[in-house]
Design an enzyme around this catalytic site. Structure first.
Site, PDB file in Angstrom:
ATOM      1  N   MET A   1       3.859   4.511  -4.233  1.00 26.46           N
ATOM      2  CA  MET A   1       4.567   3.804  -5.298  1.00 26.46           C
ATOM      3  C   MET A   1       3.724   2.699  -5.923  1.00 26.46           C
ATOM      4  SD  MET A   1       6.390   1.108  -6.476  1.00 26.46           S
ATOM      5  CE  MET A   1       6.519   0.135  -4.963  1.00 26.46           C
TER       6      MET A   1
ATOM      7  N   ILE B   1      11.970   1.038   4.233  1.00 28.08           N
ATOM      8  CA  ILE B   1      12.427   2.322   4.759  1.00 28.08           C
ATOM      9  C   ILE B   1      13.903   2.564   4.460  1.00 28.08           C
ATOM     10  CG2 ILE B   1      12.793   3.654   6.891  1.00 28.08           C
ATOM     11  CD1 ILE B   1      10.307   2.249   8.023  1.00 28.08           C
TER      12      ILE B   1
ATOM     13  N   GLY C   1       3.397  -8.913   6.244  1.00 26.40           N
ATOM     14  CA  GLY C   1       3.614 -10.050   5.349  1.00 26.40           C
ATOM     15  C   GLY C   1       4.796  -9.905   4.432  1.00 26.40           C
TER      16      GLY C   1
ATOM     17  N   GLU D   1      -2.144 -10.005   0.514  1.00 26.78           N
ATOM     18  CA  GLU D   1      -2.638  -9.970   1.897  1.00 26.78           C
ATOM     19  C   GLU D   1      -3.596  -8.812   2.085  1.00 26.78           C
ATOM     20  OE1 GLU D   1       0.759  -9.518   4.383  1.00 26.78           O
ATOM     21  OE2 GLU D   1       1.041  -7.411   3.889  1.00 26.78           O
TER      22      GLU D   1
ATOM     23  N   ILE E   1       0.844  -1.191   0.000  1.00 23.63           N
ATOM     24  CA  ILE E   1       0.000   0.000   0.000  1.00 23.63           C
ATOM     25  C   ILE E   1       0.882   1.243   0.000  1.00 23.63           C
ATOM     26  CG2 ILE E   1      -0.182   0.166   2.519  1.00 23.63           C
ATOM     27  CD1 ILE E   1      -3.164   0.887   2.077  1.00 23.63           C
ATOM     28  N   GLY E   2       0.437   2.310  -0.679  1.00 23.01           N
ATOM     29  CA  GLY E   2       1.215   3.546  -0.691  1.00 23.01           C
ATOM     30  C   GLY E   2       1.279   4.160  -2.073  1.00 23.01           C
TER      31      GLY E   2
ATOM     32  N   LYS F   1      13.252  17.632   8.456  1.00 27.40           N
ATOM     33  CA  LYS F   1      12.522  18.876   8.687  1.00 27.40           C
ATOM     34  C   LYS F   1      13.412  20.110   8.607  1.00 27.40           C
ATOM     35  CE  LYS F   1       9.038  16.653  11.632  1.00 27.40           C
ATOM     36  NZ  LYS F   1       8.421  16.576  12.977  1.00 27.40           N
TER      37      LYS F   1
END
Length: 445
Positions: free
Chosen positions: A222, A318, A341, A243, A219-220, A368
């Site tokens: 990309m 990440i 998963g 999944e 999910i996201g 930031k």
């Protein structure tokens, strides 16, 4: 007993239902859209007359009543199998805790006694004529969770679609203690629109895709960008085995790209275990004959994935170090999500005869203060959780290319990963690789 009479006998208010909870209990909300919003609010109202209540959930989409009503956590302890952005706010404040797990093993934690449940509270679809309640959008480890719960409370919501499953996709009225009717909004999480960087990374993966493949997407931004590329391409007859079903898949179904006709297993059927996305996605799944739910023990099983043959798994991460270790769930010791998963699908994709797994990330990030940092590191040193070990590292992707890591030596991995790192950091990474003795002496610079 007549199922409608039994329904009326067990129907009550949320406030009455949560009286089943006793001091010291583990209360389980299951995951994602199974979240029992009305029951959560009612349980929160019992803050002052309960002690040491542990609540388990995964992927929260809105503020949690038992935490909002108990800011000092005197009564409620919130435990998470997988974390959302909302969950991270609680974890960062020391108000919730992560429960590490692999999704393919999640159900077994219940049945083997590692994850106790005194009271299960889940949202389901309305009862059918046979007295059954569809689990709807969350199959996951629901069967195992309910099999060990001492008490079961159903929050019945007409917004929950009826989703057919391979097995154990419903619960019968005879197995239930209380029925609470609710019209609380279901948890939704519309997918993030892709940005330019997402599209650049997706473009690196696209050449590896082919007609007839079975696709697992994370999910996201990309994966959504990749979905855009596929929808606009000539690719055809794709399959779905995932999944988590998100809106990215809905776009592919609407574009006619997913037909499941070429799947080697369960031909003609798309398979998922949990669904989280938009209301439109939920309506698409209601009484669908094209898409089935299944427990995580099946969907994420290496043996299941192996049988899909042309299987492509695409997920995010990440950070990666020069050895090929992958962190996908924490930034240092700060919990971001969970193993979920990812390792299941990396392992399963490799077991499939023509399978491939891709883990994608931006080559760098800007903090930031406006300072740029590389997401490809010499080595992990700040407590980062390793989600995928170097021994199972698949294809790593950034906007600068693809690094194929299986079977590669340490120096080959260092070369491949530095080649897809942000140019500003490549020289520093080479120097680090030399210091770590994983840079080939004969390599000309």
């Amino acid at each position: 007993m007549d199922v409608y009479a039994e329904y009326e006998k067990k129907r009550c208010t949320a406030q009455a239902a949560v009286q089943l909870v006793k001091d010291g209990d583990w209360v389980d909300y299951s995951q994602c859209t199974s979240y029992p919003t009305a029951l959560d609010k009612a349980l929160a109202e019992r803050r002052d007359d309960l002690h040491d209540i542990k609540v388990r959930n995964a992927i929260t989409c809105h503020p949690v009543a038992v935490l909002e009503k108990d800011p000092e956590n005197k009564t409620f302890t919130y435990n998470l199998l997988h974390c959302s952005a909302q969950d991270r706010t609680y974890i960062d404040a020391g108000r919730a805790y992560h429960e590490p797990m692999l999704f393919r093993q999640c159900g077994s934690y219940y049945t083997r006694g590692y994850a106790p449940v005194q009271v299960a509270m889940i949202t389901v679809a309305p009862m059918d004529r046979q007295g059954n309640f569809s689990f709807g959008l969350t199959n996951c480890c629901q069967p195992e969770l309910l099999s060990v719960a001492e008490h079961i409370i159903l929050e019945v919501n007409p917004a929950m679609p009826v989703v057919y499953g391979l097995e154990e996709d419903h619960i019968h009225i005879s197995e239930v203690d209380c029925i609470v009717e609710s019209r609380e909004p279901l948890n939704t999480s519309p997918s993030r629109a892709p940005g330019d960087l997402d599209r650049q990374i997706a473009a690196q993966i696209f050449p590896y895709l082919h007609d007839g493949m079975t696709l697992q997407l994370g999910i996201g931004g990309m994966p959504n960008a990749l979905g855009e590329l596929i929808a606009a391409s000539d690719l055809k007859d794709l399959g779905m085995h995932t999944e988590l079903m998100s809106d990215g898949y809905l776009a592919l179904y609407k574009a006619g790209k997913i037909t499941n006709r070429k799947k080697k297993l369960l031909r003609g059927k798309g398979i998922f275990s949990i669904c989280l996305g938009s209301t439109e996605l939920y309506q698409f799944l209601d009484h669908s004959q094209e898409v089935l739910s299944a427990p995580m023990r099946y969907v994420n099983s290496v043996e299941t994935i192996r049988q899909l043959d042309d299987f492509i798994s695409i997920n995010g991460c990440i950070a990666v170090d020069l050895y090929g270790q992958v962190s996908s769930e924490s930034a240092g010791t700060r919990q971001i999500s969970g193993t979920g998963g990812q390792l299941d699908f990396v392992t399963g994709a490799y077991a499939a005869p023509h399978g491939k797994a891709f883990l994608a990330l931006p080559s760098s990030r800007v903090d930031k203060k406006g300072v740029r940092h590389s997401n490809i590191l010499p080595l992990f040193t700040q407590g980062d959780i390793i989600t995928t070990p170097r021994t199972q590292a698949p294809y790593i992707v950034t906007e600068y290319g693809v690094a194929c890591l299986p079977g590669r030596t340490t120096w080959q991995r260092a070369e491949a990963l530095i080649a897809i790192a942000h140019p500003d950091f490549r020289e520093d990474l080479i120097q680090a690789a030399e210091k770590q003795h994983i840079w080939r002496r004969s390599n000309k610079r």
